[in-house]
Design an enzyme around this catalytic site. Structure first.
Site, mmCIF file in Angstrom:
data_model
loop_
_atom_site.group_PDB
_atom_site.id
_atom_site.type_symbol
_atom_site.label_atom_id
_atom_site.label_comp_id
_atom_site.label_asym_id
_atom_site.label_seq_id
_atom_site.Cartn_x
_atom_site.Cartn_y
_atom_site.Cartn_z
ATOM 1 N N VAL A 185 10.303 8.365 -6.807
ATOM 2 C CA VAL A 185 11.149 7.194 -6.572
ATOM 3 C C VAL A 185 11.552 6.624 -7.940
ATOM 4 O O VAL A 185 10.688 6.360 -8.783
ATOM 5 C CB VAL A 185 10.390 6.127 -5.753
ATOM 6 C CG1 VAL A 185 11.260 4.902 -5.516
ATOM 7 C CG2 VAL A 185 9.915 6.715 -4.419
ATOM 8 N N ARG A 204 0.840 -1.208 0.000
ATOM 9 C CA ARG A 204 0.000 0.000 0.000
ATOM 10 C C ARG A 204 0.872 1.254 0.000
ATOM 11 O O ARG A 204 1.876 1.326 0.723
ATOM 12 C CB ARG A 204 -0.923 0.003 1.220
ATOM 13 C CG ARG A 204 -1.938 -1.106 1.165
ATOM 14 C CD ARG A 204 -3.011 -0.989 2.236
ATOM 15 N NE ARG A 204 -3.651 -2.272 2.382
ATOM 16 C CZ ARG A 204 -4.518 -2.804 1.518
ATOM 17 N NH1 ARG A 204 -4.871 -2.109 0.443
ATOM 18 N NH2 ARG A 204 -5.025 -4.004 1.720
ATOM 19 N N ASP A 205 0.443 2.232 -0.810
ATOM 20 C CA ASP A 205 1.144 3.519 -0.859
ATOM 21 C C ASP A 205 1.010 4.211 0.494
ATOM 22 O O ASP A 205 -0.048 4.197 1.121
ATOM 23 C CB ASP A 205 0.557 4.395 -1.975
ATOM 24 C CG ASP A 205 1.447 5.570 -2.311
ATOM 25 O OD1 ASP A 205 2.036 5.565 -3.404
ATOM 26 O OD2 ASP A 205 1.566 6.501 -1.474
ATOM 27 N N HIS A 263 8.029 1.372 -10.726
ATOM 28 C CA HIS A 263 6.824 1.048 -9.953
ATOM 29 C C HIS A 263 5.596 1.508 -10.697
ATOM 30 O O HIS A 263 5.628 2.508 -11.430
ATOM 31 C CB HIS A 263 6.864 1.667 -8.555
ATOM 32 C CG HIS A 263 6.995 3.169 -8.543
ATOM 33 N ND1 HIS A 263 8.188 3.811 -8.757
ATOM 34 C CD2 HIS A 263 6.071 4.147 -8.348
ATOM 35 C CE1 HIS A 263 8.008 5.116 -8.681
ATOM 36 N NE2 HIS A 263 6.729 5.358 -8.436
HETATM 37 P P1 DGP Z 1 6.002 8.355 -7.720
HETATM 38 O O1 DGP Z 1 5.585 9.792 -7.626
HETATM 39 O O2 DGP Z 1 5.338 7.695 -8.882
HETATM 40 O O3 DGP Z 1 7.498 8.183 -7.697
HETATM 41 O O4 DGP Z 1 5.386 7.670 -6.426
HETATM 42 C C1 DGP Z 1 6.108 7.188 -5.348
HETATM 43 C C2 DGP Z 1 5.093 6.768 -4.316
HETATM 44 O O5 DGP Z 1 5.760 6.035 -3.329
HETATM 45 C C3 DGP Z 1 4.364 7.922 -3.619
HETATM 46 O O6 DGP Z 1 2.967 7.850 -3.920
HETATM 47 C C4 DGP Z 1 4.607 7.681 -2.136
HETATM 48 C C5 DGP Z 1 5.132 6.269 -2.101
HETATM 49 N N1 DGP Z 1 6.139 6.044 -1.083
HETATM 50 C C6 DGP Z 1 7.298 6.727 -0.937
HETATM 51 N N2 DGP Z 1 8.006 6.233 0.112
HETATM 52 C C7 DGP Z 1 7.265 5.209 0.608
HETATM 53 C C8 DGP Z 1 7.465 4.292 1.673
HETATM 54 O O7 DGP Z 1 8.461 4.321 2.391
HETATM 55 N N3 DGP Z 1 6.478 3.390 1.889
HETATM 56 C C9 DGP Z 1 5.364 3.315 1.111
HETATM 57 N N4 DGP Z 1 4.453 2.376 1.415
HETATM 58 N N5 DGP Z 1 5.142 4.151 0.085
HETATM 59 C C10 DGP Z 1 6.084 5.090 -0.152
#
Ligand code: DGP
Length: 118
Positions: free
Chosen positions: A96, A29-30, A100
């Site tokens: 990131v 989960r995000d 993904h």
């Molecule tokens: P993007 O903008 O496409 O690179 O999305 C990266 C997503 O990753 C963002 O919606 C927040 C999520 N995210 C970042 N760090 C973490 C983490 O440590 N744990 C989780 N579950 N999600 C994370």
């Protein structure tokens, strides 16, 4: 990659709410959900799509799409529909670099690009 947050999640070095995993793919989960269902799907391997994917890595993209279907079924959005997107680069708001896909669902998602951003 030593400092990649998603590699750390894949290696279970930092916690995440994992909803699916197999040998090649992890889904969790995000941390900042944008919809009732917001799951990230990643390859366990550190792949950076903006640097190009090798032919040997193409298979994992198919694996991710298959995993997305399983996650959508588990999360109850397969019938209602879901969105699978990959942000790429600054204008898309990519945070990131590890490959993904966001799986979003559980409500009417509306326009792909909100009008106020145009
Ligand atoms: P993007 O903008 O496409 O690179 O999305 C990266 C997503 O990753 C963002 O919606 C927040 C999520 N995210 C970042 N760090 C973490 C983490 O440590 N744990 C989780 N579950 N999600 C994370």
């Amino acid at each position: 990659m030593n400092d990649c947050i998603f590699c750390k999640i894949a290696k279970r070095e930092i916690p995440a709410d994992v909803v699916f995993e197999d040998d090649n793919v992890l889904a969790f989960r995000d941390i900042h959900p944008q919809a009732p269902v917001h799951v990230l799907l990643i390859p366990r391997k550190h792949l950076v799509p903006t640097k190009g994917l090798a032919a040997e890595d193409a298979r994992v993209v198919a694996d991710i799409f298959q995993a997305a279907r399983e996650v959508a079924e588990k999360e109850g959005v397969f019938e209602s529909g879901y969105r699978l997107i990959a942000n790429t680069g600054p204008d898309a708001g990519q945070e990131v670099e590890h490959l993904h896909f966001h799986l979003l669902g559980g409500k009417k998602l509306g326009a792909l690009v909100p009008l106020q951003l145009n």
